[in-house]
Motif scaffolding. Structure first.
Motif, PDB file in Angstrom:
ATOM      1  N   SER A 139       0.832  -1.203   0.000  1.00  0.00           N
ATOM      2  CA  SER A 139       0.000   0.000   0.000  1.00  0.00           C
ATOM      3  C   SER A 139       0.872   1.261   0.000  1.00  0.00           C
ATOM      4  O   SER A 139       0.591   2.223  -0.729  1.00  0.00           O
ATOM      5  N   ILE A 140       1.915   1.251   0.795  1.00  0.00           N
ATOM      6  CA  ILE A 140       2.849   2.386   0.821  1.00  0.00           C
ATOM      7  C   ILE A 140       3.477   2.565  -0.557  1.00  0.00           C
ATOM      8  O   ILE A 140       3.562   3.690  -1.071  1.00  0.00           O
ATOM      9  N   VAL A 141       3.904   1.467  -1.165  1.00  0.00           N
ATOM     10  CA  VAL A 141       4.491   1.536  -2.511  1.00  0.00           C
ATOM     11  C   VAL A 141       3.480   2.146  -3.488  1.00  0.00           C
ATOM     12  O   VAL A 141       3.823   3.020  -4.287  1.00  0.00           O
ATOM     13  N   SER A 142       2.233   1.710  -3.423  1.00  0.00           N
ATOM     14  CA  SER A 142       1.196   2.255  -4.308  1.00  0.00           C
ATOM     15  C   SER A 142       1.037   3.757  -4.120  1.00  0.00           C
ATOM     16  O   SER A 142       0.907   4.509  -5.088  1.00  0.00           O
ATOM     17  N   ARG A 143       1.057   4.203  -2.878  1.00  0.00           N
ATOM     18  CA  ARG A 143       0.902   5.632  -2.608  1.00  0.00           C
ATOM     19  C   ARG A 143       2.083   6.444  -3.142  1.00  0.00           C
ATOM     20  O   ARG A 143       1.901   7.494  -3.743  1.00  0.00           O
ATOM     21  N   VAL A 144       3.306   5.945  -2.923  1.00  0.00           N
ATOM     22  CA  VAL A 144       4.470   6.730  -3.358  1.00  0.00           C
ATOM     23  C   VAL A 144       4.734   6.565  -4.849  1.00  0.00           C
ATOM     24  O   VAL A 144       5.497   7.359  -5.419  1.00  0.00           O
TER      25      VAL A 144
END
Length: 130
Positions: free
Chosen positions: A25-30
């Motif tokens: 999820s963090i990867v998707s956001r950044v």
């Protein structure tokens, strides 16, 4: 072969980092835009420290980078890390597709239709006996 070019420890770090849903999820956001660690933390029902640990794992796997900007730490995607994961997965897909093709060839050799066709063709060595 890409798989051979990346050492096992690096591959383990990469896929362990991506194995966790919060980190994905963090990867998707950044991927969409850079975020501060505190900005990321506001999206999750966990402590700032927990999000910081997730980011550190992604950073060790070279999936994201952090840059200190004033009092904040800005998290950005490291596209080369994502591309490395994709290259590895593409390589594994190629290996498996080759295996599937070989299995299909083996099954085709042993198929009843092929055996029937082989048995119905005249034997060229015996000539025509009519």
């Amino acid at each position: 072969m890409v798989v051979d070019e990346i050492d096992e420890a690096e591959t383990d770090r990469l896929f362990q980092a991506l194995a966790d849903s919060t980190r994905r999820s963090i990867v998707s956001r950044v991927l969409i835009e850079e975020h501060s660690v505190s900005g990321l933390a506001s999206h999750y029902s966990m402590s700032f420290a927990a999000v910081q640990k997730h980011v550190a794992i992604l950073e060790r796997a070279s999936v994201v980078t952090k840059e200190k900007r004033g009092r904040e730490q800005i998290v950005r995607i490291n596209l080369s890390g994502i591309q490395r994961a994709r290259a590895l997965l593409d390589e594994y897909e190629t290996i498996w597709r080759r295996r599937v093709d070989r299995i299909a060839d083996i099954l085709a050799e042993d198929s009843p239709e092929k055996n029937f066709a082989d048995n119905t063709q005249p034997d060229r060595n015996q000539g025509d006996r009519s």
